[in-house]
Design an enzyme around this catalytic site. Sequence first.
Site, PDB file in Angstrom:
ATOM      1  N   TYR A   7       0.898  -1.165   0.000  1.00 40.97           N
ATOM      2  CA  TYR A   7       0.000   0.000   0.000  1.00 40.97           C
ATOM      3  C   TYR A   7       0.933   1.209   0.000  1.00 40.97           C
ATOM      4  O   TYR A   7       1.550   1.523   1.021  1.00 40.97           O
ATOM      5  CB  TYR A   7      -0.896  -0.052   1.233  1.00 40.97           C
ATOM      6  CG  TYR A   7      -1.883   1.093   1.343  1.00 40.97           C
ATOM      7  CD1 TYR A   7      -2.495   1.646   0.217  1.00 40.97           C
ATOM      8  CD2 TYR A   7      -2.222   1.612   2.584  1.00 40.97           C
ATOM      9  CE1 TYR A   7      -3.400   2.680   0.330  1.00 40.97           C
ATOM     10  CE2 TYR A   7      -3.137   2.649   2.710  1.00 40.97           C
ATOM     11  CZ  TYR A   7      -3.711   3.189   1.579  1.00 40.97           C
ATOM     12  OH  TYR A   7      -4.607   4.226   1.685  1.00 40.97           O
TER      13      TYR A   7
ATOM     14  N   TYR B  89       3.417   4.977   6.833  1.00 42.09           N
ATOM     15  CA  TYR B  89       3.924   4.193   5.692  1.00 42.09           C
ATOM     16  C   TYR B  89       5.316   3.639   6.017  1.00 42.09           C
ATOM     17  O   TYR B  89       5.549   2.434   5.901  1.00 42.09           O
ATOM     18  CB  TYR B  89       3.978   5.086   4.434  1.00 42.09           C
ATOM     19  CG  TYR B  89       4.698   4.447   3.265  1.00 42.09           C
ATOM     20  CD1 TYR B  89       4.139   3.387   2.568  1.00 42.09           C
ATOM     21  CD2 TYR B  89       5.955   4.919   2.861  1.00 42.09           C
ATOM     22  CE1 TYR B  89       4.809   2.798   1.495  1.00 42.09           C
ATOM     23  CE2 TYR B  89       6.627   4.335   1.787  1.00 42.09           C
ATOM     24  CZ  TYR B  89       6.051   3.279   1.118  1.00 42.09           C
ATOM     25  OH  TYR B  89       6.724   2.697   0.064  1.00 42.09           O
TER      26      TYR B  89
HETATM   27  N1  LIG Z   1       6.911   4.431  -5.437  1.00 42.96           N
HETATM   28  C1  LIG Z   1       7.981   4.805  -4.744  1.00 42.96           C
HETATM   29  O1  LIG Z   1       8.443   5.948  -4.842  1.00 42.96           O
HETATM   30  C2  LIG Z   1       8.663   3.835  -3.824  1.00 42.96           C
HETATM   31  C3  LIG Z   1       9.781   4.270  -3.098  1.00 42.96           C
HETATM   32  C4  LIG Z   1      10.416   3.364  -2.249  1.00 42.96           C
HETATM   33  C5  LIG Z   1       9.944   2.063  -2.131  1.00 42.96           C
HETATM   34  N2  LIG Z   1       8.841   1.689  -2.826  1.00 42.96           N
HETATM   35  C6  LIG Z   1       8.376   0.307  -2.671  1.00 42.96           C
HETATM   36  O2  LIG Z   1       8.535  -0.313  -3.930  1.00 42.96           O
HETATM   37  C7  LIG Z   1       7.516  -1.298  -4.124  1.00 42.96           C
HETATM   38  C8  LIG Z   1       6.859  -1.080  -5.472  1.00 42.96           C
HETATM   39  O3  LIG Z   1       6.324   0.248  -5.512  1.00 42.96           O
HETATM   40  P1  LIG Z   1       5.580   0.779  -6.808  1.00 42.96           P
HETATM   41  O4  LIG Z   1       5.993   2.197  -6.992  1.00 42.96           O
HETATM   42  O5  LIG Z   1       5.714  -0.193  -7.904  1.00 42.96           O
HETATM   43  O6  LIG Z   1       4.095   0.806  -6.248  1.00 42.96           O
HETATM   44  P2  LIG Z   1       2.703   0.546  -6.988  1.00 42.96           P
HETATM   45  O7  LIG Z   1       2.795   0.943  -8.432  1.00 42.96           O
HETATM   46  O8  LIG Z   1       1.690   1.192  -6.104  1.00 42.96           O
HETATM   47  O9  LIG Z   1       2.579  -1.033  -6.926  1.00 42.96           O
HETATM   48  C9  LIG Z   1       2.183  -1.705  -5.781  1.00 42.96           C
HETATM   49  C10 LIG Z   1       1.250  -2.794  -6.202  1.00 42.96           C
HETATM   50  O10 LIG Z   1       0.822  -3.492  -5.028  1.00 42.96           O
HETATM   51  C11 LIG Z   1      -0.528  -3.815  -5.205  1.00 42.96           C
HETATM   52  N3  LIG Z   1      -1.180  -4.066  -3.922  1.00 42.96           N
HETATM   53  C12 LIG Z   1      -1.672  -3.195  -3.025  1.00 42.96           C
HETATM   54  N4  LIG Z   1      -2.243  -3.838  -2.002  1.00 42.96           N
HETATM   55  C13 LIG Z   1      -2.112  -5.168  -2.260  1.00 42.96           C
HETATM   56  C14 LIG Z   1      -2.503  -6.336  -1.594  1.00 42.96           C
HETATM   57  N5  LIG Z   1      -3.187  -6.283  -0.436  1.00 42.96           N
HETATM   58  N6  LIG Z   1      -2.205  -7.524  -2.140  1.00 42.96           N
HETATM   59  C15 LIG Z   1      -1.540  -7.595  -3.318  1.00 42.96           C
HETATM   60  N7  LIG Z   1      -1.160  -6.525  -4.014  1.00 42.96           N
HETATM   61  C16 LIG Z   1      -1.436  -5.315  -3.478  1.00 42.96           C
HETATM   62  C17 LIG Z   1      -1.123  -2.617  -5.907  1.00 42.96           C
HETATM   63  O11 LIG Z   1      -2.325  -2.974  -6.537  1.00 42.96           O
HETATM   64  P3  LIG Z   1      -3.567  -1.930  -6.584  1.00 42.96           P
HETATM   65  O12 LIG Z   1      -3.007  -0.672  -7.199  1.00 42.96           O
HETATM   66  O13 LIG Z   1      -4.570  -2.643  -7.403  1.00 42.96           O
HETATM   67  O14 LIG Z   1      -3.983  -1.750  -5.150  1.00 42.96           O
HETATM   68  C18 LIG Z   1      -0.011  -2.279  -6.906  1.00 42.96           C
HETATM   69  O15 LIG Z   1      -0.181  -2.959  -8.124  1.00 42.96           O
HETATM   70  C19 LIG Z   1       6.589  -1.171  -2.918  1.00 42.96           C
HETATM   71  O16 LIG Z   1       6.943  -2.175  -1.991  1.00 42.96           O
HETATM   72  C20 LIG Z   1       6.913   0.191  -2.332  1.00 42.96           C
HETATM   73  O17 LIG Z   1       6.685   0.217  -0.939  1.00 42.96           O
HETATM   74  C21 LIG Z   1       8.196   2.534  -3.667  1.00 42.96           C
END
Ligand SMILES: NC(=O)c1ccc[n+]([C@@H]2O[C@H](COP(=O)([O-])OP(=O)(O)OC[C@H]3O[C@@H](n4cnc5c(N)ncnc54)[C@H](OP(=O)(O)O)[C@@H]3O)[C@@H](O)[C@H]2O)c1
Length: 283
Positions: free
Chosen positions: A60, A124
Site C-alpha cells: 500500500y 507508511y
Molecule cells: N513508489 C515509490 O516511490 C517507492 C519508493 C520506495 C519504495 N517503494 C516500494 O517499492 C515497491 C513497489 O512500488 P511501486 O511504486 O511499484 O508501487 P505501486 O505501483 O503502487 O505497486 C504496488 C502494487 O501493489 C498492489 N497491492 C496493493 N495492495 C495489495 C494487496 N493487499 N495484495 C496484493 N497486491 C497489493 C497494488 O495494486 P492496486 O493498485 O490494485 O492496489 C499495486 O499494483 C513497494 O513495496 C513500495 O513500498 C516505492
Amino acid sequence: MRVVVTGARGQLGTDLVQVLGKEHEVFGFSHQELDVTDFDHTVEIITNLSPDMVIHAAAYTDVDGCELDPDKAYKVNALGTQNITIACQKTNSSMLYISTDFVFDGRKTEPYTEFDIPNPISVYGSSKLAGERYVSSLLLRYFIVRTAWLYGKHGKNFVKTILRLAEEREELKVVNDQIGSPTYSLDLAQAIAKLINTEWYGIYHITNSGNCSWFDFARKILEYAGKKEVKVKPIGSAELNRPAKRPAFSVLRNYCLELRGFPALRNYEDALKEYLSCLSAGR
Ligand SMILES: NC(=O)c1ccc[n+]([C@@H]2O[C@H](COP(=O)([O-])OP(=O)(O)OC[C@H]3O[C@@H](n4cnc5c(N)ncnc54)[C@H](OP(=O)(O)O)[C@@H]3O)[C@@H](O)[C@H]2O)c1
C-alpha cells in the site's frame, strides 16, 4: 529459478516480471490474483508453485493514505509481508522484499547506509519497516532492497504528474526541502536481477546515483522534455500541509553493493533522459 512476483501490475512489479522473465520462469500476481492480506490464499498459491524465490513488490504505497488509514497500512505492508514470509518458510523459498527510504527519519546530512538505524516518521515508513522485521526475523535466506522516489512506465509517478501539470498550468509549485535519489524502476529491476543470482543475503540500498530535491527534479524533467518555458516555484513542505511527514533527506548510499563490487547504477539524470525518450516514443 522459479520466481513469484507480488504486485506484478504495479510500477516496479511490471518491470520485474519483464526483466526477470528473460532469465527465469516468472509467475507474476496482480493484486486481484493474489491479495497478500489473505493468508490462506497466499500460502496456497506459493505452496502450489513452490518457487525458488518470492519477490514481494506489492504494498500500500499511498503515503498520505497510510497516515489516514493506519490499519490498512499495517494490514497490507506489515501483516501482508508476514504472510508472504510464512509461505516462504513452508516452501523453503528465499525472499526479496522491496522496502523504502522512508524507514529513515531524514535527520542525517550524508547518505544513509544499510548500517544506519531506521527511525520512520510516517505510518507508511513504519509499516514497511515492520515488514522488514518479519522478513529478517522469520527467514534465513532473504534480501531486503530499500529504494526511493521510483518512477517507471507503468502506473502513476512524479514524472508523469509534472508532465501532465505542465500541459495544464504556466507555473508549478514544487517542494524544495526534501532531498532524495529518483530511481528508474527498470534500472532497479535490472540491479535486482543481478543481486538474486548471488547468495549474499541481507539488506541493500538500490537507487540511481546522484540526488536532488523534488524542485530540482521537476526542473530537470521539464528541461529534458523540452518544456523549459514552464516555470517552477520552489516551496516548503509545510505549505502543502500533507497528512504524512516526509524525511527531509533520504539519500541512500548503495554501500553494500559498493562493498560487494557491483557497479553503481547510472546517474538519475541519464536514467530520466532515457525514460522520457521511451515515454515520448510510446515504448
Ligand atoms: N513508489 C515509490 O516511490 C517507492 C519508493 C520506495 C519504495 N517503494 C516500494 O517499492 C515497491 C513497489 O512500488 P511501486 O511504486 O511499484 O508501487 P505501486 O505501483 O503502487 O505497486 C504496488 C502494487 O501493489 C498492489 N497491492 C496493493 N495492495 C495489495 C494487496 N493487499 N495484495 C496484493 N497486491 C497489493 C497494488 O495494486 P492496486 O493498485 O490494485 O492496489 C499495486 O499494483 C513497494 O513495496 C513500495 O513500498 C516505492
